[in-house]
Write a protein that holds these residues in place. Structure first.
Motif, PDB file in Angstrom:
ATOM      1  N   MET B   1      86.990  74.916  38.564  1.00  0.00           N
ATOM      2  CA  MET B   1      86.598  73.602  38.041  1.00  0.00           C
ATOM      3  C   MET B   1      86.312  73.583  36.482  1.00  0.00           C
ATOM      4  O   MET B   1      85.448  74.543  36.316  1.00  0.00           O
ATOM      5  N   ASN B   2      86.872  72.637  35.912  1.00  0.00           N
ATOM      6  CA  ASN B   2      86.662  72.782  34.360  1.00  0.00           C
ATOM      7  C   ASN B   2      85.438  71.922  34.068  1.00  0.00           C
ATOM      8  O   ASN B   2      85.423  70.526  34.723  1.00  0.00           O
ATOM      9  N   ILE B   3      84.402  72.296  33.479  1.00  0.00           N
ATOM     10  CA  ILE B   3      83.051  71.339  33.260  1.00  0.00           C
ATOM     11  C   ILE B   3      83.064  71.231  32.006  1.00  0.00           C
ATOM     12  O   ILE B   3      83.076  72.050  30.911  1.00  0.00           O
ATOM     13  N   ALA B   4      82.497  70.070  31.400  1.00  0.00           N
ATOM     14  CA  ALA B   4      81.663  69.589  30.422  1.00  0.00           C
ATOM     15  C   ALA B   4      80.518  69.482  30.379  1.00  0.00           C
ATOM     16  O   ALA B   4      79.800  68.996  31.284  1.00  0.00           O
ATOM     17  N   ILE B   5      79.919  70.072  29.361  1.00  0.00           N
ATOM     18  CA  ILE B   5      78.210  70.100  29.201  1.00  0.00           C
ATOM     19  C   ILE B   5      78.259  68.976  28.120  1.00  0.00           C
ATOM     20  O   ILE B   5      78.593  68.930  26.946  1.00  0.00           O
ATOM     21  N   VAL B   6      77.631  67.751  28.506  1.00  0.00           N
ATOM     22  CA  VAL B   6      77.253  66.952  27.766  1.00  0.00           C
ATOM     23  C   VAL B   6      75.952  66.609  27.024  1.00  0.00           C
ATOM     24  O   VAL B   6      75.036  66.409  27.862  1.00  0.00           O
ATOM     25  N   GLY B   7      75.606  66.998  25.903  1.00  0.00           N
ATOM     26  CA  GLY B   7      74.177  67.307  25.443  1.00  0.00           C
ATOM     27  C   GLY B   7      73.859  68.602  25.458  1.00  0.00           C
ATOM     28  O   GLY B   7      74.251  69.288  26.263  1.00  0.00           O
ATOM     29  N   ASP B  60      87.152  68.536  35.093  1.00  0.00           N
ATOM     30  CA  ASP B  60      87.048  68.004  36.170  1.00  0.00           C
ATOM     31  C   ASP B  60      85.703  66.926  36.438  1.00  0.00           C
ATOM     32  O   ASP B  60      85.557  66.131  37.041  1.00  0.00           O
ATOM     33  N   CYS B  61      84.530  67.629  35.692  1.00  0.00           N
ATOM     34  CA  CYS B  61      83.460  67.228  35.994  1.00  0.00           C
ATOM     35  C   CYS B  61      82.519  67.481  34.659  1.00  0.00           C
ATOM     36  O   CYS B  61      82.363  68.382  34.117  1.00  0.00           O
ATOM     37  N   ALA B  62      81.640  66.259  34.229  1.00  0.00           N
ATOM     38  CA  ALA B  62      80.845  66.221  33.158  1.00  0.00           C
ATOM     39  C   ALA B  62      79.453  66.506  33.547  1.00  0.00           C
ATOM     40  O   ALA B  62      78.736  65.836  34.788  1.00  0.00           O
ATOM     41  N   LEU B  63      78.685  67.350  33.061  1.00  0.00           N
ATOM     42  CA  LEU B  63      76.947  67.530  33.721  1.00  0.00           C
ATOM     43  C   LEU B  63      76.311  66.896  32.115  1.00  0.00           C
ATOM     44  O   LEU B  63      76.460  67.350  31.176  1.00  0.00           O
ATOM     45  N   LEU B  64      75.891  65.736  32.484  1.00  0.00           N
ATOM     46  CA  LEU B  64      75.006  64.824  31.575  1.00  0.00           C
ATOM     47  C   LEU B  64      73.733  65.348  31.225  1.00  0.00           C
ATOM     48  O   LEU B  64      72.762  64.989  32.062  1.00  0.00           O
ATOM     49  N   CYS B  65      73.576  65.984  30.189  1.00  0.00           N
ATOM     50  CA  CYS B  65      72.411  66.776  29.741  1.00  0.00           C
ATOM     51  C   CYS B  65      71.788  66.020  28.521  1.00  0.00           C
ATOM     52  O   CYS B  65      71.539  66.509  27.699  1.00  0.00           O
ATOM     53  N   LEU B  66      71.654  64.844  29.033  1.00  0.00           N
ATOM     54  CA  LEU B  66      71.259  63.762  27.750  1.00  0.00           C
ATOM     55  C   LEU B  66      69.865  63.298  28.154  1.00  0.00           C
ATOM     56  O   LEU B  66      69.182  63.347  29.372  1.00  0.00           O
ATOM     57  N   PRO B  67      69.135  62.635  27.059  1.00  0.00           N
ATOM     58  CA  PRO B  67      67.899  61.791  27.648  1.00  0.00           C
ATOM     59  C   PRO B  67      68.357  60.840  28.709  1.00  0.00           C
ATOM     60  O   PRO B  67      69.438  60.322  28.813  1.00  0.00           O
ATOM     61  N   THR B  68      67.421  60.667  29.680  1.00  0.00           N
ATOM     62  CA  THR B  68      67.737  59.870  30.642  1.00  0.00           C
ATOM     63  C   THR B  68      68.056  58.409  30.457  1.00  0.00           C
ATOM     64  O   THR B  68      68.914  58.210  31.407  1.00  0.00           O
ATOM     65  N   ARG B  69      67.641  57.827  29.527  1.00  0.00           N
ATOM     66  CA  ARG B  69      68.164  56.273  29.542  1.00  0.00           C
ATOM     67  C   ARG B  69      69.527  56.197  28.921  1.00  0.00           C
ATOM     68  O   ARG B  69      70.165  55.337  28.915  1.00  0.00           O
ATOM     69  N   ALA B  70      70.067  57.445  28.384  1.00  0.00           N
ATOM     70  CA  ALA B  70      71.545  57.621  27.855  1.00  0.00           C
ATOM     71  C   ALA B  70      72.482  57.752  28.935  1.00  0.00           C
ATOM     72  O   ALA B  70      73.608  57.797  28.735  1.00  0.00           O
ATOM     73  N   VAL B  86      77.663  64.298  36.832  1.00  0.00           N
ATOM     74  CA  VAL B  86      76.282  64.647  37.282  1.00  0.00           C
ATOM     75  C   VAL B  86      75.189  64.592  36.420  1.00  0.00           C
ATOM     76  O   VAL B  86      75.487  64.852  35.101  1.00  0.00           O
ATOM     77  N   ASP B  87      74.426  63.500  36.746  1.00  0.00           N
ATOM     78  CA  ASP B  87      73.198  63.274  35.750  1.00  0.00           C
ATOM     79  C   ASP B  87      71.973  63.854  36.505  1.00  0.00           C
ATOM     80  O   ASP B  87      71.798  63.829  37.825  1.00  0.00           O
ATOM     81  N   SER B  88      71.065  63.839  35.599  1.00  0.00           N
ATOM     82  CA  SER B  88      69.629  63.851  36.162  1.00  0.00           C
ATOM     83  C   SER B  88      68.677  62.857  35.723  1.00  0.00           C
ATOM     84  O   SER B  88      67.561  62.918  35.729  1.00  0.00           O
ATOM     85  N   TYR B  89      69.360  61.817  35.962  1.00  0.00           N
ATOM     86  CA  TYR B  89      68.498  60.485  35.681  1.00  0.00           C
ATOM     87  C   TYR B  89      67.142  60.697  36.628  1.00  0.00           C
ATOM     88  O   TYR B  89      67.204  60.735  37.669  1.00  0.00           O
ATOM     89  N   ASP B  90      65.912  60.201  35.840  1.00  0.00           N
ATOM     90  CA  ASP B  90      64.813  60.457  36.585  1.00  0.00           C
ATOM     91  C   ASP B  90      63.813  59.531  36.696  1.00  0.00           C
ATOM     92  O   ASP B  90      62.618  59.543  36.938  1.00  0.00           O
ATOM     93  N   ILE B  91      64.365  58.308  36.257  1.00  0.00           N
ATOM     94  CA  ILE B  91      63.331  56.939  36.341  1.00  0.00           C
ATOM     95  C   ILE B  91      63.195  56.422  37.691  1.00  0.00           C
ATOM     96  O   ILE B  91      64.363  55.817  38.165  1.00  0.00           O
ATOM     97  N   HIS B  92      62.415  56.911  38.684  1.00  0.00           N
ATOM     98  CA  HIS B  92      62.474  56.630  39.984  1.00  0.00           C
ATOM     99  C   HIS B  92      62.833  55.230  40.684  1.00  0.00           C
ATOM    100  O   HIS B  92      63.744  55.133  41.522  1.00  0.00           O
TER     101      HIS B  92
END
Lengths: 297, 297
Positions: B1-7, B60-70, B86-92
């Motif tokens: 898998m080819n991964i993009a790290i975003v942020g 194939d897949c981007a890992l969104l390592c950005l501030p949650t709201r972005a 894939v994001d780790s958006y964390d505002i429950h």
């Protein structure tokens, strides 16, 4: 959902209670042994033989609360009738084969099955797989007990000179266990001979095993059990990630509750057979997906 | 898998290490900020703007390592290009809405997204949902810390007179937390005034909050964190079922490792957006399903 309880021993009776306590399912029937009388409270829904499962109304899912080795055949019969099945088949080395065998039967008949749905294998497997995914390098230890091991108790009862036996599993750390075996002796048997034969049995030969004579096994009975799983390892370049999961539980109550939860998963999965690591945990829950995401994520 | 790290902050750099350590994925590119220079070791794969994600080979897949709201907007752009996210958006309280918003975009473009893929929300959510399923009546407490809270540290830095701040979350049991806030003051500011303003801030008003002045916040920095979740309740008719899950972990390393694992799930799920409780844990793992069932179930 209309549920059949197949088998009415410790786990079957607890499954009855788990289904009764759930708001989204009803016990449609209990498939009991022809050698036993129906307890009063289930007399009206008692049948014998899984082929009679629909006798008191169409059943959606059968919880197979049978001895492990009897589960695959019962599951095949029910899946062929289009009834979903949940079992807690627990012989770790054959789970994959049983899953594949039931997968093709289930797909042929548009039904679904959850295999090995207890706490280990079962919910512990989900936690082990999750731990492995999030800390990919390292060692997981599964430490069982203290609690009664059904398999070891049965093996101890089979030793010549043993009238009744109870084997307790005690964790000694790093996945190693000690066996405390309590035995009632038959007239004429000696503790020395029984101890020697029991320690030579394949079930006990590899573990630190202590054998003690008691007058009354029934006075020691307790279905409490426990597990502690630990994993220490590395995520990416970071070492010393430490994870732990532990439970102190009533064994048949937990096993049967997990089976009841898996009946929901059967209704949501595409036809086929699955182990619990192949099923989204959301599918085990009652209520709406939205409610569960809002409440639990 | 080819991964993009975003942020490429704490989580992005750790994600780079997690992907490098995985045998089944490669970092295809790092999408960095136009306001920052590329670190030497990623200079050759550095791009700016998510629309340039394929500049160094198809991703194939981007890992969104950005501030949650972005995260939601970046995910929409990428999903529209057919790239899994894939994001780790964390505002429950907004996770369900973000999931639904991305679900329709993902389905339109044949891509998939895992939303809120960190440890809480994320792997803790999986354990919480599992605990709820197997012990359906009772209370789960999630106790965080000790460890640095990003959100509370940012809120403390925003108080007038604060030059720099670090807020540590300490669990005091039953899901209640204490905040230990370390502050560097600006010239002329007083600890009394800062303490008063900080305790009145919505982030801190409800918790037992202690404010301490230090000379150098950098000397306190540590990305270790922890959580302990407990549930006591009833399965069927059996009460006093006791479950516990705990972790002591490097926070960005665990978060990014979970995101990398979810990149695998994206490749296996049907098009759409999912939270982690909607994904089988088996889909997070490398290797074959047979190998994982044999090894972990």
């Amino acid at each position: 959902m209309n549920i059949a309880i197949v088998g009415f021993g410790n786990v079957g009776r607890a499954a009855y209670e788990a289904v009764q306590a759930a708001g989204d399912m009803t016990v449609a029937c209990v498939v009991g042994s022809p050698r036993r009388a129906a307890p009063d409270y289930v007399k009206d829904i008692w049948v014998t033989g899984v082929e009679n499962v629909h006798a008191h109304g169409k059943v959606d899912c059968a919880l197979l609360c049978l001895p492990t080795r009897a589960c695959p055949a019962a599951a095949e019969t029910l899946l062929t009738m289009g009834v979903n099945t949940v079992d807690s088949y627990d012989i770790h080395e054959s789970i994959w084969d049983v899953r594949c065998q039931l997968d093709s039967v289930a797909k042929q008949h548009g039904a679904s099955a959850i295999v090995a749905a207890g706490w280990d294998p079962g919910s512990d497997s989900v936690v082990r797989a999750l731990m492995q995914a999030i800390v990919p390098r390292g060692i997981t230890y599964t430490n069982f007990g203290p609690g009664m091991s059904m398999g070891h108790s049965v093996a101890a009862k089979a030793i010549a000179g043993v009238a009744n036996a109870l084997s307790i599993t005690l964790p000694t750390g790093a996945g190693v266990h000690r066996r405390m075996v309590y035995v009632e002796l038959q007239p004429g048997a000696t503790l020395e001979q029984v101890t020697r034969d029991l320690k030579a049995d394949a079930y006990f030969a590899k573990d630190d095993t202590h054998v003690m004579q008691v007058d009354d096994i029934a006075a020691l009975q307790d279905v409490g059990h426990g597990v502690q799983m630990t994993r220490k390892g590395a995520s990416g370049a970071a070492h010393n990630q430490q994870l732990e999961f532990s439970m102190r539980i009533n064994n048949p109550a937990l096993t049967s509750q997990i089976m009841a939860a898996c009946a929901r998963a059967c209704a949501k999965q595409a036809p086929g057979a699955y182990t619990m690591i192949e099923v989204p945990v959301a599918n085990l829950l009652p209520g709406t997906l939205e409610g569960n995401v809002r409440g639990l994520v």
